[in-house]
Design a protein around this motif. Structure first.
Motif, short mmCIF file in Angstrom:
data_model
loop_
_atom_site.label_atom_id
_atom_site.label_comp_id
_atom_site.label_asym_id
_atom_site.label_seq_id
_atom_site.Cartn_x
_atom_site.Cartn_y
_atom_site.Cartn_z
N LYS A 103 20.07 -4.61 13.39
CA LYS A 103 19.39 -4.16 12.18
C LYS A 103 19.29 -5.26 11.12
N ARG A 104 19.87 -6.42 11.40
CA ARG A 104 20.00 -7.46 10.39
C ARG A 104 18.67 -7.84 9.75
N ASP A 105 17.63 -7.94 10.57
CA ASP A 105 16.34 -8.39 10.03
C ASP A 105 15.76 -7.42 9.01
N SER A 106 16.21 -6.18 9.07
CA SER A 106 15.63 -5.19 8.15
C SER A 106 16.41 -5.13 6.83
N LEU A 107 17.50 -5.88 6.72
CA LEU A 107 18.31 -5.82 5.49
C LEU A 107 18.09 -7.07 4.65
N SER A 108 18.27 -6.93 3.34
CA SER A 108 18.04 -8.07 2.45
C SER A 108 19.18 -9.08 2.60
N PRO A 109 18.92 -10.37 2.33
CA PRO A 109 19.96 -11.39 2.46
C PRO A 109 21.17 -11.09 1.58
N LEU A 145 23.24 -8.44 3.23
CA LEU A 145 23.96 -8.99 4.39
C LEU A 145 25.13 -9.86 3.95
N GLU A 146 24.91 -10.60 2.87
CA GLU A 146 25.98 -11.48 2.39
C GLU A 146 27.21 -10.65 2.01
N ILE A 148 28.01 -7.61 3.03
CA ILE A 148 28.60 -6.99 4.23
C ILE A 148 29.42 -8.03 5.00
N ASP A 149 28.80 -9.19 5.25
CA ASP A 149 29.49 -10.22 6.05
C ASP A 149 30.78 -10.68 5.37
N GLU A 150 30.68 -10.84 4.06
CA GLU A 150 31.86 -11.31 3.31
C GLU A 150 33.01 -10.31 3.48
N ASN A 151 32.69 -9.01 3.34
CA ASN A 151 33.73 -7.97 3.45
C ASN A 151 34.30 -7.88 4.86
N LEU A 152 33.41 -8.01 5.84
CA LEU A 152 33.89 -7.95 7.23
C LEU A 152 34.82 -9.12 7.52
N GLU A 153 34.46 -10.27 6.96
CA GLU A 153 35.29 -11.46 7.20
C GLU A 153 36.67 -11.27 6.58
N VAL A 154 36.70 -10.73 5.37
CA VAL A 154 37.99 -10.50 4.70
C VAL A 154 38.85 -9.56 5.55
N MET A 155 38.23 -8.49 6.06
CA MET A 155 39.00 -7.52 6.85
C MET A 155 39.46 -8.14 8.16
#
Lengths: 182, 220
Positions: free
Chosen positions: B156-162, B165-166, B168-175
């Motif tokens: 779904k990444r292409d359908s989300l704004s940068p 995504l930033e 989401i990715d930041e939070n996933l990385e922290v977890m």
């Protein structure tokens, strides 16, 4: 209780929640039975009055039933019920204060408002009784923060006050309790 | 050197663990030099230990259910459960999120209460033991759900704004970082039930985030 039984118990609780959300009063009764003690403890400590706590516990579960459909699992069911209970108690206290202010306008005292508990340096005095005698705002902050573990942010959300007010009330409650409990 | 009045103001934050380094050190210096404030600190610690040791449950003196049951409005139209509109894998994740709802009270209780209660609440205590014992059983399920939800997010990444995504990715990385650190710690201390509870709780938070991310509307 071993892990398998524990998982089974959790699955049953999840099932009851989903059934109650779909309107099953029997499942909601099981949720009540599992959580009544926690909700009653919060109501009794926030009000300092067990008779009133019985009424407010009932009111909490009625409100919970009405809004259970909107519960999406953002927090624990027990925490959510605690928040519903705290809101019910705070709303009741507000309307009681409004009624009182119509008769006797005034501010909450910065001391134990009625008979001050005797100092008990040996620590045998019941902390529950001392809490019950705290001024209302201080009691609310102490019970929610120090007994039931809510953060100042959560307390502010429940009471509609600023976090700073919650912190000040907690400081006051701790000071008053230290004075009598030693 | 701070004054006794200032020390009194700082004590609450100090004991709540929310006082920053410099103020904390100033307070500790003061407490070491001022017997009166040190006694106040000891009193406060005793008070908090007593408050933390109170039972979380008090049984009502009578059965309150009959008075509740009579006031429940009948729901003739069953409400949709939060999971009923979701496709298969999302239902699994939603079930995990519902498990959060039923178990994270114990986690909160464990994390928030520094002095262990003298008489811990029987139900919460059992739940903590349950969670610690069940991590080995539940972890493969979390990992499977995580992997499938991550794949769904990737698609779904292409359908989300940068910007989205930033975040989401930041939070996933922290977890992920937190999970790796906690699992290393748990390997060294396998009997630590608090760590096991925290790991489960973090998995659930991650699944919740992934599930929410996969429900986000596409960018305009």
């Amino acid at each position: 209780m071993d892990a398998e039984l524990a998982i089974e118990a959790r699955d049953e609780s999840v099932g009851d929640l989903r059934r109650a959300q779909a309107g099953d009063a029997g499942a909601f009764e099981r949720i009540y039975r599992a959580n009544a003690g926690k909700v009653f403890a919060l109501c009794a400590r926030m009000t300092g009055d067990r008779g009133m706590a019985e009424e407010l516990t009932q009111e909490t579960f009625v409100k919970a039933w009405q809004s259970l459909g909107s519960f999406r699992g953002e927090c624990a069911l027990g925490s959510w019920l605690h928040k519903v209970a705290a809101n019910v108690v705070v709303s009741e206290a507000r309307s009681r204060m409004r009624r009182l202010r119509m008769v006797v306008p005034g501010q909450e005292p910065d001391c134990f408002p009625d008979s001050r508990p005797a100092r008990d340096p040996l620590g045998s005095m019941d902390i529950e009784r001392a809490m019950a005698k705290l001024p209302e705002g201080a009691r609310t902050a102490f019970v929610l923060h120090d007994v039931h573990g809510f953060s100042h942010g959560e307390i502010a959300e429940m009471t509609g006050q600023a976090e700073g007010t919650s912190k000040a009330q907690l400081h006051r409650a701790r000071r008053l309790l230290r004075e009598v409990l030693g | 050197m701070i004054t006794c009045e200032r020390a009194d103001e700082l004590l609450d934050d100090f004991l709540n663990g929310t006082l920053d380094g410099a103020a904390g050190m100033a307070l500790q210096d003061h407490l070491a030099a001022c017997p009166s404030c040190a006694e106040a600190e000891a009193d406060l610690r005793r008070l908090l230990a007593r408050a933390g040791g109170l039972p979380r449950e008090i049984e009502p003196p009578r059965d309150l259910w009959p008075g509740i049951e009579g006031r429940l409005e009948r729901r003739t139209m069953p409400r949709l459960s939060p999971t009923s509109r979701l496709p298969g894998i999302l239902r699994f994740a939603a079930a995990a999120a519902l498990l959060v709802a039923l178990t994270s009270a114990a986690t909160l209780w464990l994390v928030r209460r520094e002095p262990e209660p003298v008489a811990p609440p029987p139900v919460a205590w059992r739940v903590i033991h349950m969670e610690a014992a069940s991590l080995k059983v539940s972890e493969p399920h979390y990992l499977q759900a995580r992997s499938e939800l991550r794949a769904a997010l990737q698609a779904k990444r292409d359908s989300l704004s940068p910007q989205t995504l930033e975040v989401i990715d930041e939070n996933l990385e922290v977890m992920d970082r937190a999970l790796r650190a906690m699992k290393i710690a748990l390997d060294k201390d396998p009997g630590n039930r608090g760590l096991a509870v925290l790991i489960e709780s973090t998995y659930r938070q991650e699944l919740n985030l992934l599930m929410r991310a996969s429900r986000l509307p596409a960018k305009a």
